[in-house]
Design a protein around this motif. Structure first.
Motif, PDB file in Angstrom:
ATOM      1  N   LEU A  42      13.933 -38.211  69.930  1.00 52.27           N
ATOM      2  CA  LEU A  42      13.838 -37.612  71.257  1.00 52.27           C
ATOM      3  C   LEU A  42      13.242 -36.218  71.116  1.00 52.27           C
ATOM      4  O   LEU A  42      13.766 -35.388  70.388  1.00 52.27           O
ATOM      5  CB  LEU A  42      15.227 -37.529  71.898  1.00 52.27           C
ATOM      6  CG  LEU A  42      15.998 -38.851  71.968  1.00 52.27           C
ATOM      7  CD1 LEU A  42      17.390 -38.612  72.515  1.00 52.27           C
ATOM      8  CD2 LEU A  42      15.243 -39.856  72.816  1.00 52.27           C
ATOM      9  N   LYS A  43      12.166 -35.951  71.805  1.00 49.41           N
ATOM     10  CA  LYS A  43      11.513 -34.649  71.700  1.00 49.41           C
ATOM     11  C   LYS A  43      12.233 -33.572  72.503  1.00 49.41           C
ATOM     12  O   LYS A  43      11.972 -32.393  72.343  1.00 49.41           O
ATOM     13  CB  LYS A  43      10.070 -34.760  72.163  1.00 49.41           C
ATOM     14  CG  LYS A  43       9.236 -35.646  71.274  1.00 49.41           C
ATOM     15  CD  LYS A  43       7.810 -35.734  71.750  1.00 49.41           C
ATOM     16  CE  LYS A  43       7.018 -36.670  70.864  1.00 49.41           C
ATOM     17  NZ  LYS A  43       5.645 -36.791  71.282  1.00 49.41           N
ATOM     18  N   CYS A  44      13.163 -33.973  73.349  1.00 47.20           N
ATOM     19  CA  CYS A  44      13.806 -33.019  74.263  1.00 47.20           C
ATOM     20  C   CYS A  44      14.966 -32.253  73.650  1.00 47.20           C
ATOM     21  O   CYS A  44      15.408 -31.257  74.212  1.00 47.20           O
ATOM     22  CB  CYS A  44      14.288 -33.754  75.507  1.00 47.20           C
ATOM     23  SG  CYS A  44      15.539 -35.008  75.163  1.00 47.20           S
ATOM     24  N   CYS A  45      15.502 -32.701  72.501  1.00 43.76           N
ATOM     25  CA  CYS A  45      16.692 -32.035  71.971  1.00 43.76           C
ATOM     26  C   CYS A  45      16.833 -32.303  70.480  1.00 43.76           C
ATOM     27  O   CYS A  45      16.274 -33.254  69.949  1.00 43.76           O
ATOM     28  CB  CYS A  45      17.945 -32.504  72.706  1.00 43.76           C
ATOM     29  SG  CYS A  45      18.151 -34.288  72.737  1.00 43.76           S
ATOM     30  N   THR A  46      17.606 -31.444  69.833  1.00 41.43           N
ATOM     31  CA  THR A  46      17.896 -31.629  68.413  1.00 41.43           C
ATOM     32  C   THR A  46      19.260 -32.297  68.263  1.00 41.43           C
ATOM     33  O   THR A  46      20.044 -32.365  69.217  1.00 41.43           O
ATOM     34  CB  THR A  46      17.914 -30.279  67.667  1.00 41.43           C
ATOM     35  OG1 THR A  46      18.986 -29.487  68.185  1.00 41.43           O
ATOM     36  CG2 THR A  46      16.596 -29.544  67.800  1.00 41.43           C
ATOM     37  N   ASP A  49      22.123 -30.188  69.370  1.00 42.74           N
ATOM     38  CA  ASP A  49      22.297 -29.969  70.809  1.00 42.74           C
ATOM     39  C   ASP A  49      23.364 -30.885  71.399  1.00 42.74           C
ATOM     40  O   ASP A  49      24.068 -30.504  72.327  1.00 42.74           O
ATOM     41  CB  ASP A  49      20.992 -30.217  71.575  1.00 42.74           C
ATOM     42  CG  ASP A  49      19.957 -29.131  71.368  1.00 42.74           C
ATOM     43  OD1 ASP A  49      20.333 -28.017  70.962  1.00 42.74           O
ATOM     44  OD2 ASP A  49      18.767 -29.406  71.615  1.00 42.74           O
ATOM     45  N   TRP A  50      23.458 -32.113  70.904  1.00 40.07           N
ATOM     46  CA  TRP A  50      24.330 -33.112  71.529  1.00 40.07           C
ATOM     47  C   TRP A  50      25.341 -33.726  70.572  1.00 40.07           C
ATOM     48  O   TRP A  50      26.099 -34.608  70.947  1.00 40.07           O
ATOM     49  CB  TRP A  50      23.492 -34.213  72.167  1.00 40.07           C
ATOM     50  CG  TRP A  50      22.734 -33.691  73.330  1.00 40.07           C
ATOM     51  CD1 TRP A  50      21.436 -33.273  73.333  1.00 40.07           C
ATOM     52  CD2 TRP A  50      23.226 -33.463  74.642  1.00 40.07           C
ATOM     53  NE1 TRP A  50      21.090 -32.816  74.573  1.00 40.07           N
ATOM     54  CE2 TRP A  50      22.172 -32.923  75.411  1.00 40.07           C
ATOM     55  CE3 TRP A  50      24.461 -33.655  75.266  1.00 40.07           C
ATOM     56  CZ2 TRP A  50      22.306 -32.591  76.747  1.00 40.07           C
ATOM     57  CZ3 TRP A  50      24.591 -33.325  76.602  1.00 40.07           C
ATOM     58  CH2 TRP A  50      23.525 -32.797  77.326  1.00 40.07           C
ATOM     59  N   PRO A  70      14.710 -33.419  65.732  1.00 40.87           N
ATOM     60  CA  PRO A  70      14.843 -34.072  67.034  1.00 40.87           C
ATOM     61  C   PRO A  70      15.860 -35.210  66.932  1.00 40.87           C
ATOM     62  O   PRO A  70      15.910 -35.923  65.923  1.00 40.87           O
ATOM     63  CB  PRO A  70      13.442 -34.615  67.313  1.00 40.87           C
ATOM     64  CG  PRO A  70      12.539 -33.727  66.522  1.00 40.87           C
ATOM     65  CD  PRO A  70      13.319 -33.377  65.273  1.00 40.87           C
TER      66      PRO A  70
END
Length: 119
Positions: A42-46, A49-50, A70
């Motif tokens: 996913l390019k939106c988060c590492t 992050d989640w 990512p």
């Protein structure tokens, strides 16, 4: 499944709510060129992050080599039927059932240990 041949058979995991918009075979061929297991990034988060700092530590992924990459999207996983892929799935299931990895601590101190962690 005995219908899936060893070393050449491929299984695709597509999570609920997702669907194929085209023939997945070109993506599968490319993804399995150098590995028996593949997933989308996913390019939106590492990962950090989640994924909680506690979970990253318990899984040995708290260093920058995993935590700062990512995030892997487990909604689409490609597996070639090999002993490597089966071992991966067995580990994944074991970790996915471990409350020590999955559950938030009762206090929120853990959340402050990982900058960017959004729960």
């Amino acid at each position: 499944d005995s219908a899936v041949p060893w070393h050449t058979g491929v299984v695709l995991w597509l999570d609920a709510g997702n669907y194929y918009v085209g023939d997945p075979r070109p993506v599968v061929a490319q993804a399995l060129r150098n590995s028996d297991v593949a997933a989308m990034r996913l390019k939106c988060c590492t990962e950090s992050d989640w994924t909680s700092a506690k979970a990253l530590r318990r899984l040995g992924g708290d260093g920058y080599a995993i935590a700062d990459l990512p995030q892997l999207g487990a909604y689409f996983v490609i597996l070639r039927k090999t002993t490597t892929a089966l071992a991966f799935v067995e580990d994944w299931l074991r970790y996915a059932e471990d409350p020590e990895i999955l559950m938030e601590p009762t206090d929120t101190a853990n959340m402050f240990q990982a900058p960017g962690y959004q729960r």
